[in-house]
Motif scaffolding. Structure first.
Motif, PDB file in Angstrom:
ATOM      1  N   LYS A  80       0.858  -1.092   0.059  1.00  0.00           N
ATOM      2  CA  LYS A  80      -0.095  -0.042  -0.085  1.00  0.00           C
ATOM      3  C   LYS A  80       0.862   1.304  -0.058  1.00  0.00           C
ATOM      4  O   LYS A  80       1.959   1.185   0.682  1.00  0.00           O
ATOM      5  CB  LYS A  80      -0.896   0.198   1.244  1.00  0.00           C
ATOM      6  CG  LYS A  80      -2.029   1.266   1.339  1.00  0.00           C
ATOM      7  CD  LYS A  80      -2.872   0.968   2.575  1.00  0.00           C
ATOM      8  CE  LYS A  80      -3.735   2.277   2.522  1.00  0.00           C
ATOM      9  NZ  LYS A  80      -4.613   2.327   3.800  1.00  0.00           N
ATOM     10  N   VAL A  81       0.633   2.172  -0.720  1.00  0.00           N
ATOM     11  CA  VAL A  81       1.292   3.556  -0.839  1.00  0.00           C
ATOM     12  C   VAL A  81       1.144   4.090   0.607  1.00  0.00           C
ATOM     13  O   VAL A  81      -0.015   4.406   0.979  1.00  0.00           O
ATOM     14  CB  VAL A  81       0.720   4.285  -1.912  1.00  0.00           C
ATOM     15  CG1 VAL A  81       1.341   5.853  -2.051  1.00  0.00           C
ATOM     16  CG2 VAL A  81       0.930   3.889  -3.216  1.00  0.00           C
ATOM     17  N   TYR A 111       9.039   0.748  -2.832  1.00  0.00           N
ATOM     18  CA  TYR A 111       8.555   0.724  -4.460  1.00  0.00           C
ATOM     19  C   TYR A 111       7.112  -0.069  -4.467  1.00  0.00           C
ATOM     20  O   TYR A 111       6.977  -1.218  -3.628  1.00  0.00           O
ATOM     21  CB  TYR A 111       9.405   0.220  -5.099  1.00  0.00           C
ATOM     22  CG  TYR A 111       9.654  -1.084  -5.133  1.00  0.00           C
ATOM     23  CD1 TYR A 111       8.939  -2.162  -5.855  1.00  0.00           C
ATOM     24  CD2 TYR A 111      10.827  -1.555  -4.240  1.00  0.00           C
ATOM     25  CE1 TYR A 111       9.393  -3.702  -5.624  1.00  0.00           C
ATOM     26  CE2 TYR A 111      11.027  -2.905  -4.075  1.00  0.00           C
ATOM     27  CZ  TYR A 111      10.263  -3.948  -4.794  1.00  0.00           C
ATOM     28  OH  TYR A 111      10.829  -5.296  -4.734  1.00  0.00           O
ATOM     29  N   LYS A 112       6.124   0.254  -5.260  1.00  0.00           N
ATOM     30  CA  LYS A 112       4.753  -0.284  -5.474  1.00  0.00           C
ATOM     31  C   LYS A 112       4.740  -0.817  -6.801  1.00  0.00           C
ATOM     32  O   LYS A 112       4.631   0.269  -7.824  1.00  0.00           O
ATOM     33  CB  LYS A 112       3.857   0.826  -5.202  1.00  0.00           C
ATOM     34  CG  LYS A 112       2.447   0.176  -5.425  1.00  0.00           C
ATOM     35  CD  LYS A 112       2.190  -0.866  -4.728  1.00  0.00           C
ATOM     36  CE  LYS A 112       0.420  -1.133  -4.987  1.00  0.00           C
ATOM     37  NZ  LYS A 112      -0.043  -2.599  -4.515  1.00  0.00           N
ATOM     38  N   SER A 114       2.695  -1.919 -10.302  1.00  0.00           N
ATOM     39  CA  SER A 114       1.757  -2.005 -10.905  1.00  0.00           C
ATOM     40  C   SER A 114       1.599  -2.696 -12.228  1.00  0.00           C
ATOM     41  O   SER A 114       2.625  -3.362 -12.452  1.00  0.00           O
ATOM     42  CB  SER A 114       0.864  -0.252 -11.040  1.00  0.00           C
ATOM     43  OG  SER A 114       0.909   0.271 -10.074  1.00  0.00           O
ATOM     44  N   CYS A 118       5.843   1.251 -12.039  1.00  0.00           N
ATOM     45  CA  CYS A 118       6.411   0.931 -10.639  1.00  0.00           C
ATOM     46  C   CYS A 118       6.730   2.375 -10.301  1.00  0.00           C
ATOM     47  O   CYS A 118       7.392   3.223 -10.500  1.00  0.00           O
ATOM     48  CB  CYS A 118       7.742   0.125 -10.976  1.00  0.00           C
ATOM     49  SG  CYS A 118       8.177  -0.286  -9.169  1.00  0.00           S
ATOM     50  N   SER A 119       6.157   2.501  -8.960  1.00  0.00           N
ATOM     51  CA  SER A 119       6.401   3.896  -8.272  1.00  0.00           C
ATOM     52  C   SER A 119       7.306   3.558  -7.130  1.00  0.00           C
ATOM     53  O   SER A 119       7.440   2.742  -6.258  1.00  0.00           O
ATOM     54  CB  SER A 119       5.090   4.266  -7.535  1.00  0.00           C
ATOM     55  OG  SER A 119       4.161   4.473  -8.669  1.00  0.00           O
ATOM     56  N   ILE A 121       9.467   5.693  -3.903  1.00  0.00           N
ATOM     57  CA  ILE A 121       8.923   6.536  -3.002  1.00  0.00           C
ATOM     58  C   ILE A 121      10.075   6.629  -1.670  1.00  0.00           C
ATOM     59  O   ILE A 121      10.364   5.653  -1.142  1.00  0.00           O
ATOM     60  CB  ILE A 121       7.586   6.362  -2.209  1.00  0.00           C
ATOM     61  CG1 ILE A 121       6.480   6.094  -3.196  1.00  0.00           C
ATOM     62  CG2 ILE A 121       7.208   7.391  -1.152  1.00  0.00           C
ATOM     63  CD1 ILE A 121       5.235   5.722  -2.801  1.00  0.00           C
ATOM     64  N   ILE A 130       9.525  11.051  -5.285  1.00  0.00           N
ATOM     65  CA  ILE A 130       8.971  10.309  -5.967  1.00  0.00           C
ATOM     66  C   ILE A 130       9.212  10.223  -7.457  1.00  0.00           C
ATOM     67  O   ILE A 130       9.757  11.238  -8.064  1.00  0.00           O
ATOM     68  CB  ILE A 130       7.290  10.637  -6.058  1.00  0.00           C
ATOM     69  CG1 ILE A 130       6.689  10.498  -4.928  1.00  0.00           C
ATOM     70  CG2 ILE A 130       6.618   9.764  -7.218  1.00  0.00           C
ATOM     71  CD1 ILE A 130       5.308  11.114  -4.658  1.00  0.00           C
ATOM     72  N   VAL A 132       8.358   7.870 -10.850  1.00  0.00           N
ATOM     73  CA  VAL A 132       7.484   6.684 -11.460  1.00  0.00           C
ATOM     74  C   VAL A 132       8.238   6.358 -12.772  1.00  0.00           C
ATOM     75  O   VAL A 132       8.291   6.868 -13.771  1.00  0.00           O
ATOM     76  CB  VAL A 132       6.040   7.329 -11.611  1.00  0.00           C
ATOM     77  CG1 VAL A 132       5.196   6.013 -12.331  1.00  0.00           C
ATOM     78  CG2 VAL A 132       5.535   7.693 -10.443  1.00  0.00           C
ATOM     79  N   SER A 141      -0.382   5.061 -12.878  1.00  0.00           N
ATOM     80  CA  SER A 141       0.421   4.856 -11.589  1.00  0.00           C
ATOM     81  C   SER A 141      -0.674   4.988 -10.445  1.00  0.00           C
ATOM     82  O   SER A 141      -1.261   6.227 -10.673  1.00  0.00           O
ATOM     83  CB  SER A 141       1.679   5.665 -11.486  1.00  0.00           C
ATOM     84  OG  SER A 141       2.005   5.346 -10.171  1.00  0.00           O
ATOM     85  N   LEU A 143      -0.089   6.433  -7.846  1.00  0.00           N
ATOM     86  CA  LEU A 143       0.350   7.860  -7.319  1.00  0.00           C
ATOM     87  C   LEU A 143      -0.412   8.925  -7.916  1.00  0.00           C
ATOM     88  O   LEU A 143      -0.327   9.953  -7.600  1.00  0.00           O
ATOM     89  CB  LEU A 143       1.849   7.929  -7.169  1.00  0.00           C
ATOM     90  CG  LEU A 143       2.654   7.330  -6.341  1.00  0.00           C
ATOM     91  CD1 LEU A 143       4.160   7.411  -6.132  1.00  0.00           C
ATOM     92  CD2 LEU A 143       2.210   7.623  -4.781  1.00  0.00           C
TER      93      LEU A 143
END
Length: 211
Positions: A80-81, A111-112, A114, A118-119, A121, A130, A132, A141, A143
């Motif tokens: 989760k972000v 990192y998250k 999708s 890929c995000s 942070i 940030i 992305v 994304s 974010l």
């Protein structure tokens, strides 16, 4: 958008091919030659779109694998972000610049992943950095919506603060008859104009002959 374009060329290719077979079956060779040319055009466009999509995916996967492998020691996968609403958002243009900030702050990078992005942070006390990585320029994304909402809330806060500043510079006078009157502050321009007018009137009284 690319998937829609690929679908369009694919449908045109199938439709023109079926039309070509029908014309050949009916021995209508004049129109069949024209339709054959269209089949070739749609085939080239479809293959170009298909090859381009594969190339973008391969490039994205290659860069992402390289990042995850090279910087594994400072990366943390998250589900989760994290909450970034109270921080200043700094969007960096490359992952290398994000690493530069990480070296200075000595904090891990979350990192998250999708579907097509890929995000990354990096959280600090007052800022959040940030980056992305996207398969395509328009790849979504999670974010994106979060940052948009934060920016909109920030604009609203600035407008509300501007209104409050105007209220603070306004005086409310309440008389004995219980009526209230709002008195705005006198602007410096108005004061100067009043002084100039008073000075001119004084000169007229002193030097101009009285009627």
């Amino acid at each position: 958008m690319k998937n829609n374009t690929k679908l369009i060329w694919g449908v045109c290719l199938v439709a023109s091919a079926l039309g070509l077979f029908y014309l050949l079956y009916k021995n209508i060779y004049t129109y069949a030659f024209i339709l054959f040319a269209l089949v070739l055009v749609f085939l080239v466009l479809f293959m170009k779109e298909l090859t381009g999509a594969k190339s973008s995916e391969m490039i994205y996967d290659g860069i992402l694998r390289s990042i995850l492998k090279t910087y594994d020691a400072v990366l943390i996968d998250i589900e989760k972000v994290p909450d970034i609403d109270v921080r200043n958002i700094i969007k960096v243009s490359s992952f290398e610049k994000l690493i530069d900030a990480q070296i200075e702050l000595r904090k891990p990078i979350f990192y998250k992943m999708s579907m097509n992005s890929c995000s990354f942070i990096l959280l600090d006390e007052e800022e959040v950095y940030i980056f992305v990585l996207r398969m395509n320029e328009d790849s979504f994304s999670p974010l994106d919506d979060i940052i948009l909402e934060i920016e909109q809330n920030s604009d609203k806060k600035k407008k509300n603060q501007h209104i409050l500043d105007g209220i603070e510079r306004t005086t409310i006078i309440k008389l004995d008859n219980m009526k209230s009157y709002k008195v705005s502050p006198i602007r410096e321009k108005d004061v100067n104009e009043a002084k100039e007018k008073s000075f001119l009137e004084k000169l007229k009284r002193e030097y101009l002959p009285k009627k």
